[in-house]
Design a protein around this motif. Structure first.
Motif, PDB file in Angstrom:
ATOM      1  N   UNK A   7       0.799  -1.219   0.000  1.00  0.00           N
ATOM      2  CA  UNK A   7       0.000   0.000   0.000  1.00  0.00           C
ATOM      3  C   UNK A   7       0.830   1.266   0.000  1.00  0.00           C
ATOM      4  N   UNK A   8       2.108   1.176   0.392  1.00  0.00           N
ATOM      5  CA  UNK A   8       2.988   2.342   0.345  1.00  0.00           C
ATOM      6  C   UNK A   8       3.249   2.735  -1.107  1.00  0.00           C
ATOM      7  N   UNK A   9       3.683   3.973  -1.303  1.00  0.00           N
ATOM      8  CA  UNK A   9       3.992   4.456  -2.645  1.00  0.00           C
ATOM      9  C   UNK A   9       5.464   4.825  -2.759  1.00  0.00           C
ATOM     10  N   UNK A  10       5.952   4.749  -3.997  1.00  0.00           N
ATOM     11  CA  UNK A  10       7.339   5.057  -4.295  1.00  0.00           C
ATOM     12  C   UNK A  10       7.412   6.016  -5.474  1.00  0.00           C
ATOM     13  N   UNK A  32       3.270  -0.240  -3.780  1.00  0.00           N
ATOM     14  CA  UNK A  32       3.760  -1.546  -3.354  1.00  0.00           C
ATOM     15  C   UNK A  32       2.578  -2.522  -3.293  1.00  0.00           C
ATOM     16  N   UNK A  33       2.701  -3.635  -4.019  1.00  0.00           N
ATOM     17  CA  UNK A  33       1.648  -4.649  -4.056  1.00  0.00           C
ATOM     18  C   UNK A  33       2.005  -5.894  -3.252  1.00  0.00           C
ATOM     19  N   UNK A  34       3.286  -6.026  -2.908  1.00  0.00           N
ATOM     20  CA  UNK A  34       3.714  -7.180  -2.127  1.00  0.00           C
ATOM     21  C   UNK A  34       5.118  -7.001  -1.602  1.00  0.00           C
ATOM     22  N   UNK A  35       5.379  -7.569  -0.426  1.00  0.00           N
ATOM     23  CA  UNK A  35       6.714  -7.559   0.176  1.00  0.00           C
ATOM     24  C   UNK A  35       6.907  -8.935   0.815  1.00  0.00           C
ATOM     25  N   UNK A  44       6.927 -14.678  -6.493  1.00  0.00           N
ATOM     26  CA  UNK A  44       6.267 -14.473  -5.196  1.00  0.00           C
ATOM     27  C   UNK A  44       5.369 -13.244  -5.191  1.00  0.00           C
ATOM     28  N   UNK A  45       5.281 -12.546  -6.316  1.00  0.00           N
ATOM     29  CA  UNK A  45       4.479 -11.321  -6.404  1.00  0.00           C
ATOM     30  C   UNK A  45       3.051 -11.627  -6.837  1.00  0.00           C
ATOM     31  N   UNK A  46       2.084 -10.799  -6.380  1.00  0.00           N
ATOM     32  CA  UNK A  46       0.694 -10.999  -6.788  1.00  0.00           C
ATOM     33  C   UNK A  46       0.496 -10.622  -8.259  1.00  0.00           C
ATOM     34  N   UNK A  47      -0.592 -11.090  -8.843  1.00  0.00           N
ATOM     35  CA  UNK A  47      -0.874 -10.725 -10.229  1.00  0.00           C
ATOM     36  C   UNK A  47      -1.078  -9.215 -10.312  1.00  0.00           C
ATOM     37  N   UNK A  48      -0.732  -8.644 -11.431  1.00  0.00           N
ATOM     38  CA  UNK A  48      -0.819  -7.200 -11.605  1.00  0.00           C
ATOM     39  C   UNK A  48       0.472  -6.477 -11.286  1.00  0.00           C
ATOM     40  N   UNK A  49       1.443  -7.211 -10.781  1.00  0.00           N
ATOM     41  CA  UNK A  49       2.742  -6.611 -10.482  1.00  0.00           C
ATOM     42  C   UNK A  49       3.458  -6.296 -11.785  1.00  0.00           C
ATOM     43  N   UNK A  50       3.999  -5.079 -11.876  1.00  0.00           N
ATOM     44  CA  UNK A  50       4.704  -4.704 -13.108  1.00  0.00           C
ATOM     45  C   UNK A  50       6.216  -4.583 -12.902  1.00  0.00           C
ATOM     46  N   UNK A  51       6.656  -4.455 -11.647  1.00  0.00           N
ATOM     47  CA  UNK A  51       8.081  -4.306 -11.375  1.00  0.00           C
ATOM     48  C   UNK A  51       8.415  -5.073 -10.106  1.00  0.00           C
ATOM     49  N   UNK A  52       9.554  -5.745 -10.127  1.00  0.00           N
ATOM     50  CA  UNK A  52      10.005  -6.525  -8.982  1.00  0.00           C
ATOM     51  C   UNK A  52      11.427  -6.108  -8.640  1.00  0.00           C
ATOM     52  N   UNK A  53      11.654  -5.764  -7.372  1.00  0.00           N
ATOM     53  CA  UNK A  53      12.996  -5.417  -6.906  1.00  0.00           C
ATOM     54  C   UNK A  53      13.424  -6.472  -5.897  1.00  0.00           C
ATOM     55  N   UNK A  54      14.605  -7.031  -6.105  1.00  0.00           N
ATOM     56  CA  UNK A  54      15.123  -8.086  -5.238  1.00  0.00           C
ATOM     57  C   UNK A  54      16.347  -7.557  -4.500  1.00  0.00           C
ATOM     58  N   UNK A  62      10.393  -6.858  -3.291  1.00  0.00           N
ATOM     59  CA  UNK A  62       9.369  -5.814  -3.256  1.00  0.00           C
ATOM     60  C   UNK A  62       8.706  -5.788  -4.622  1.00  0.00           C
ATOM     61  N   UNK A  63       7.385  -5.927  -4.625  1.00  0.00           N
ATOM     62  CA  UNK A  63       6.591  -5.961  -5.853  1.00  0.00           C
ATOM     63  C   UNK A  63       5.812  -4.653  -5.957  1.00  0.00           C
ATOM     64  N   UNK A  64       5.783  -4.062  -7.146  1.00  0.00           N
ATOM     65  CA  UNK A  64       5.040  -2.815  -7.336  1.00  0.00           C
ATOM     66  C   UNK A  64       4.250  -2.841  -8.628  1.00  0.00           C
ATOM     67  N   UNK A  65       3.292  -1.932  -8.698  1.00  0.00           N
ATOM     68  CA  UNK A  65       2.490  -1.703  -9.891  1.00  0.00           C
ATOM     69  C   UNK A  65       2.317  -0.198 -10.017  1.00  0.00           C
ATOM     70  N   UNK A  66       1.973   0.296 -11.190  1.00  0.00           N
ATOM     71  CA  UNK A  66       1.772   1.743 -11.343  1.00  0.00           C
ATOM     72  C   UNK A  66       0.721   2.241 -10.358  1.00  0.00           C
ATOM     73  N   UNK A  67       0.975   3.414  -9.781  1.00  0.00           N
ATOM     74  CA  UNK A  67       0.002   3.990  -8.851  1.00  0.00           C
ATOM     75  C   UNK A  67      -1.151   4.599  -9.633  1.00  0.00           C
TER      76      UNK A  67
END
Length: 69
Positions: A7-10, A32-35, A44-54, A62-67
């Motif tokens: 739920x946080x934003x970057x 952020x969609x998943x951590x 390990x990221x939920x569907x809809x994730x567009x970027x993954x940082x390891x 950390x999984x993210x999608x466009x805000x």
């Protein structure tokens, strides 16, 4: 490694370091969609994730999608 939760934003610039920001702040372009506490990557990221940082140490994905902004 950013200290984030679901739920946080970057602000993620094209070239640079991601920064945790308030979701209503201009430039907040990822949510952020998943951590997870492992380095499993996109698997390990939920569907809809567009970027993954390891991050290797401590192990974190950390999984993210466009805000919505």
């Amino acid at each position: 490694m950013p200290d984030v939760a679901v739920g946080d934003c970057l602000r993620v610039p094209v070239a640079g370091i991601e920064t945790k920001v308030r979701c209503d702040e201009p430039g907040a372009n990822e949510r952020v969609t998943g951590v997870t506490s492992n380095t499993g990557g996109a698997a390990v990221c939920p569907s809809g994730t567009s970027r993954t940082a390891i991050y290797p140490d401590p192990a974190r994905t950390v999984c993210t999608a466009p805000s919505a902004q």
